[in-house]
Design a protein around this motif. Structure first.
Motif, PDB file in Angstrom:
ATOM      1  N   HIS A  87       0.852  -1.185   0.000  1.00 26.36           N
ATOM      2  CA  HIS A  87       0.000   0.000   0.000  1.00 26.36           C
ATOM      3  C   HIS A  87       0.884   1.228   0.000  1.00 26.36           C
ATOM      4  O   HIS A  87       1.961   1.211   0.587  1.00 26.36           O
ATOM      5  CB  HIS A  87      -0.877   0.051   1.248  1.00 26.36           C
ATOM      6  N   LYS A  88       0.402   2.275  -0.562  1.00 23.85           N
ATOM      7  CA  LYS A  88       1.061   3.585  -0.618  1.00 23.85           C
ATOM      8  C   LYS A  88       2.155   3.620  -1.686  1.00 23.85           C
ATOM      9  O   LYS A  88       2.394   4.654  -2.287  1.00 23.85           O
ATOM     10  CB  LYS A  88       1.631   4.038   0.743  1.00 23.85           C
ATOM     11  N   SER A 110      -2.625  -3.963  -3.934  1.00 23.44           N
ATOM     12  CA  SER A 110      -2.630  -3.187  -2.693  1.00 23.44           C
ATOM     13  C   SER A 110      -4.041  -2.682  -2.385  1.00 23.44           C
ATOM     14  O   SER A 110      -4.979  -2.901  -3.146  1.00 23.44           O
ATOM     15  CB  SER A 110      -1.686  -1.994  -2.834  1.00 23.44           C
ATOM     16  N   ALA A 111      -4.145  -1.924  -1.289  1.00 21.54           N
ATOM     17  CA  ALA A 111      -5.453  -1.383  -0.900  1.00 21.54           C
ATOM     18  C   ALA A 111      -5.717  -0.024  -1.534  1.00 21.54           C
ATOM     19  O   ALA A 111      -6.760   0.581  -1.267  1.00 21.54           O
ATOM     20  CB  ALA A 111      -5.508  -1.255   0.616  1.00 21.54           C
ATOM     21  N   ASP A 112      -4.799   0.440  -2.399  1.00 18.58           N
ATOM     22  CA  ASP A 112      -4.847   1.851  -2.802  1.00 18.58           C
ATOM     23  C   ASP A 112      -6.091   2.262  -3.595  1.00 18.58           C
ATOM     24  O   ASP A 112      -6.433   3.447  -3.620  1.00 18.58           O
ATOM     25  CB  ASP A 112      -3.565   2.214  -3.575  1.00 18.58           C
ATOM     26  N   TYR A 121     -10.035   5.890   2.149  1.00 19.60           N
ATOM     27  CA  TYR A 121      -8.650   5.372   2.096  1.00 19.60           C
ATOM     28  C   TYR A 121      -7.734   6.237   2.954  1.00 19.60           C
ATOM     29  O   TYR A 121      -6.932   5.728   3.744  1.00 19.60           O
ATOM     30  CB  TYR A 121      -8.163   5.351   0.645  1.00 19.60           C
ATOM     31  N   TYR A 125      -5.809   4.541   5.980  1.00 19.76           N
ATOM     32  CA  TYR A 125      -4.368   4.298   5.756  1.00 19.76           C
ATOM     33  C   TYR A 125      -3.489   5.475   6.194  1.00 19.76           C
ATOM     34  O   TYR A 125      -2.253   5.382   6.162  1.00 19.76           O
ATOM     35  CB  TYR A 125      -4.119   3.894   4.285  1.00 19.76           C
TER      36      TYR A 125
END
Ligand SMILES: NC(=O)C1=CN([C@@H]2O[C@H](COP(=O)(O)OP(=O)(O)OC[C@H]3O[C@@H](n4cnc5c(N)ncnc54)[C@H](OP(=O)(O)O)[C@@H]3O)[C@@H](O)[C@H]2O)C=CC1
Ligand SMILES: CC(=O)N[C@@H](CCC(=O)OP(=O)(O)O)C(=O)O
Length: 349
Positions: A87-88, A110-112, A121, A125
């Motif tokens: 992520h990121k 990823s969770a993006d 988000y 995050y």
């Protein structure tokens, strides 16, 4: 897409030196319609794939070499990109690739891009999202609940591993209005250690993990809002646990319902009857039943004395929880039969 004889899609894997990247490569060795042309890594740049992963000797990818990430080369030469980054780290790369080639199909691990709104988000995050304009091009890559959207989008946000097991375990009951939402919904999940990724970290060394079993994220885990959003619920009480095994997630989920046990079982069976990758079982599944596969095995029952339904859901975290699901999504966005390259059964023992 390329010609019709031999592999028709050229793919790149960014972050191919991690667990999900390696599992994706393993699955793609069996895919007749995909050729992996680029694998990237910073730590192994310039090394042969088989020097890092000797298990790929004699595979269709044995001649690949880890390359540095080159957006122009990947965006112009490939049809599909699998972005296996944390992520990121992912959204700047997705943005760059999409900007160069909006025709590209990007599957982001990823969770993006998982949430509907970038604000969620940023809250979950704790980082500013600098590719907010791409949310309209992205969708949540859980085919069993979102297949038609996946067909239309360029950026597929592959779900988290825990959310995959829990959402599939609750979805039929939620859609049929059988969950009494005035009571908490509780999901208690256990994951193998590959869930934490391959990077070195003290808490995941052998002696810290072996012969022990612990809960973590008890005060709140980033997957709880992902699960709640996709099920359109205000909240889900989610507690993850780390267990000393390599692969697998087993989720035990409880909700209050008026429905009878036999009714629930019939509804789940009917709901998933055409979903190849969901197997509604007559007995509680184990992670070894699904290891190395793209299956999610589900058992549902009800305890009349408490009024609680109990769902047990098992996946392989790097299979249906990540790389298998990514191949399923790729099959959908490329118009291939959805099970291509994924008709695999567990080693079991
Ligand atoms: N493991 C699992 O069960 C699941 C993982 N996911 C998600 O999939 C993604 C990949 O996970 P996983 O394979 O387990 O992770 P790993 O840590 O095993 O691999 C990630 C890879 O990304 C590269 N990388 C790390 N940081 C950066 C960075 N800042 N910039 C560029 N490259 C970077 C590394 O390669 P190098 O250092 O060589 O460049 C590394 O090999 C993550 O977003 C994860 O959350 C989703 C579902 C399940
Ligand atoms: C055991 C373990 O540490 N698991 C990871 C989840 C991995 C995953 O699938 O989730 P994402 O894709 O959202 O990272 C965790 O709890 O953060």
């Amino acid at each position: 897409m390329q010609g019709t004889s031999g592999p028709s899609v050229k793919a790149a894997i960014i972050g191919a030196s991690g667990y999900t990247g390696a599992e994706l490569l393993r699955l793609l060795t069996l895919h007749p319609l995909v050729s992996v042309v680029t694998v990237t890594s910073r730590q192994f740049e310039g090394k042969k794939l088989t020097d890092v992963f000797p298990h790929f000797l004699k595979s269709p990818f044995s001649e690949l070499q880890f390359e540095p990430y080159n957006s122009e080369k990947i965006a112009k030469n490939c049809d599909v990109v699998f972005c296996c980054l944390p992520h990121k780290a992912s959204f700047p790369i997705v943005k760059e690739l999409y900007t160069i080639n909006p025709e590209l199909k990007i599957i982001d691990f990823s969770a993006d891009f998982r949430f509907k709104d970038p604000k969620t988000y940023e809250e979950v995050y704790g980082v500013e999202h600098s590719a907010k304009e791409l949310f309209g091009k992205a969708t949540y890559g859980l085919p069993e609940i979102n297949r038609e959207e996946i067909k239309r989008k360029s950026i597929i946000a592959n779900p988290g591993c825990y959310p995959t097991s829990i959402i599939l375990g609750l979805y039929p009951a939620r859609v049929k209005g059988l969950i009494d939402t005035s009571f908490p919904i509780i999901a208690d999940s256990k994951s193998g250690v590959t869930g934490a990724g391959r990077k070195a970290s003290l808490s995941f060394t052998f002696c810290e993990v072996n012969e022990s079993f612990k809960a973590y994220g008890v005060e709140g885990h980033r997957h709880a809002p992902e699960i709640a959003e996709k099920l359109n619920l205000p909240a889900v009480r989610f507690t993850p646990h780390l267990v000393p095994m390599n692969r697998g997630i087993l989720s035990t989920i409880y909700f209050k319902t008026e429905a009878k046990k036999e009714e629930l079982q019939e509804i789940y069976r009917e709901f998933y009857k055409d979903e190849y990758f969901v197997r509604v079982r007559n007995s509680p599944p184990s992670t070894s039943d699904v290891a190395g596969t793209n299956f999610c095995d589900i058992y549902v029952t009800k305890e009349e004395s408490t009024g609680l339904a109990v769902v047990i859901s098992a996946i392989d975290n790097i299979g249906k929880g990540a790389s298998g699901q990514a191949v399923q999504n790729m099959n959908i966005v490329c118009g291939f039969p959805e099970t291509t390259g994924l008709e695999l059964f567990s080693n079991w023992i």
